[in-house]
Design a protein around this motif. Structure first.
Motif, PDB file in Angstrom:
ATOM      1  N   ARG A  45       0.959  -1.271   0.011  1.00 19.19           N
ATOM      2  CA  ARG A  45       0.105  -0.001  -0.088  1.00 19.19           C
ATOM      3  C   ARG A  45       0.762   1.330   0.032  1.00 19.19           C
ATOM      4  O   ARG A  45       0.691   2.057  -0.793  1.00 19.19           O
ATOM      5  N   LEU A  46       1.968   1.265   0.707  1.00 17.09           N
ATOM      6  CA  LEU A  46       2.658   2.406   0.733  1.00 17.09           C
ATOM      7  C   LEU A  46       3.614   2.568  -0.588  1.00 17.09           C
ATOM      8  O   LEU A  46       3.560   3.478  -0.964  1.00 17.09           O
ATOM      9  N   GLN A  47       3.976   1.507  -1.305  1.00 14.01           N
ATOM     10  CA  GLN A  47       4.680   1.402  -2.544  1.00 14.01           C
ATOM     11  C   GLN A  47       3.619   2.078  -3.747  1.00 14.01           C
ATOM     12  O   GLN A  47       3.849   2.859  -4.503  1.00 14.01           O
ATOM     13  N   SER A  48       2.304   1.579  -3.461  1.00 11.78           N
ATOM     14  CA  SER A  48       1.396   2.202  -4.495  1.00 11.78           C
ATOM     15  C   SER A  48       0.827   3.730  -4.197  1.00 11.78           C
ATOM     16  O   SER A  48       0.812   4.470  -5.292  1.00 11.78           O
ATOM     17  N   ASP A  49       1.132   4.160  -2.928  1.00 14.91           N
ATOM     18  CA  ASP A  49       1.121   5.604  -2.614  1.00 14.91           C
ATOM     19  C   ASP A  49       2.158   6.261  -3.317  1.00 14.91           C
ATOM     20  O   ASP A  49       1.774   7.282  -3.862  1.00 14.91           O
ATOM     21  N   GLY A  50       3.123   5.714  -3.167  1.00 17.68           N
ATOM     22  CA  GLY A  50       4.431   6.610  -3.942  1.00 17.68           C
ATOM     23  C   GLY A  50       4.290   6.631  -5.136  1.00 17.68           C
ATOM     24  O   GLY A  50       4.861   7.437  -5.841  1.00 17.68           O
ATOM     25  N   ASN A  51       3.837   5.544  -5.974  1.00 11.39           N
ATOM     26  CA  ASN A  51       3.539   5.655  -7.422  1.00 11.39           C
ATOM     27  C   ASN A  51       2.688   6.524  -7.723  1.00 11.39           C
ATOM     28  O   ASN A  51       2.872   7.333  -8.704  1.00 11.39           O
ATOM     29  N   ASP A  52       1.450   6.616  -7.101  1.00  6.59           N
ATOM     30  CA  ASP A  52       0.418   7.807  -7.229  1.00  6.59           C
ATOM     31  C   ASP A  52       1.023   8.983  -7.146  1.00  6.59           C
ATOM     32  O   ASP A  52       0.783   9.953  -7.991  1.00  6.59           O
ATOM     33  N   ASN A  53       1.825   9.432  -6.054  1.00  4.27           N
ATOM     34  CA  ASN A  53       2.277  10.484  -5.897  1.00  4.27           C
ATOM     35  C   ASN A  53       3.359  11.086  -6.999  1.00  4.27           C
ATOM     36  O   ASN A  53       3.521  12.192  -7.117  1.00  4.27           O
ATOM     37  N   ALA A  54       3.990  10.199  -7.535  1.00  2.00           N
ATOM     38  CA  ALA A  54       5.155  10.497  -8.300  1.00  2.00           C
ATOM     39  C   ALA A  54       4.532  10.984  -9.941  1.00  2.00           C
ATOM     40  O   ALA A  54       4.989  11.843 -10.682  1.00  2.00           O
ATOM     41  N   ASP A  55       3.107  10.775 -10.104  1.00  2.00           N
ATOM     42  CA  ASP A  55       2.577  11.064 -11.386  1.00  2.00           C
ATOM     43  C   ASP A  55       2.086  12.855 -11.222  1.00  2.00           C
ATOM     44  O   ASP A  55       1.486  13.126 -12.116  1.00  2.00           O
TER      45      ASP A  55
END
Length: 118
Positions: A45-55
């Motif tokens: 979940r933390l990794q997916s949040d990090g990918n969402d914030n990268a865009d």
């Protein structure tokens, strides 16, 4: 259980002790499996949040707080003296190794003594 066989404890008691050990190991394994599974979901979940914030999306950290904690217990660590360590080592070797081996040799069961040594 080898000591229990040596002491000629009944098979029912040995089976009960083995069942208790197996139940305890399964319980501990289940706890560790659940902890690792929970940690993996938090990390995903933390990794997916990090990918969402990268865009370039809005970074809203107040929605939820995710953290991975490890519980530590504090306790007093005592360091035994060398004399106590040697005494403990000798007593354990006498009780665990030498008494059963001497019993096998005394009863002239050399095959059992050699099997016990292995």
């Amino acid at each position: 259980t080898g000591l229990m066989v040596f002491a000629q404890v009944s098979a029912t008691v040995i089976a009960a002790v083995v069942c208790l050990f197996v139940a305890y190991w399964l319980w501990q394994g289940r706890k560790e499996y659940r902890m690792i599974k929970h940690a993996n979901t938090i990390l995903r979940r933390l990794q997916s949040d990090g990918n969402d914030n990268a865009d370039g999306s809005d970074d809203n950290e107040d929605d939820y707080d995710s953290a991975l904690f490890q519980k530590w217990e504090t306790f007093m660590v005592t360091k035994p003296t060398p004399a106590f360590a040697w005494f403990s080592f000798i007593v354990k070797n006498i009780i665990i190794a030498m008494i059963p081996l001497s019993y096998f040799c005394y009863s002239r069961n050399l095959v059992g003594a050699m099997t016990y040594l292995v």
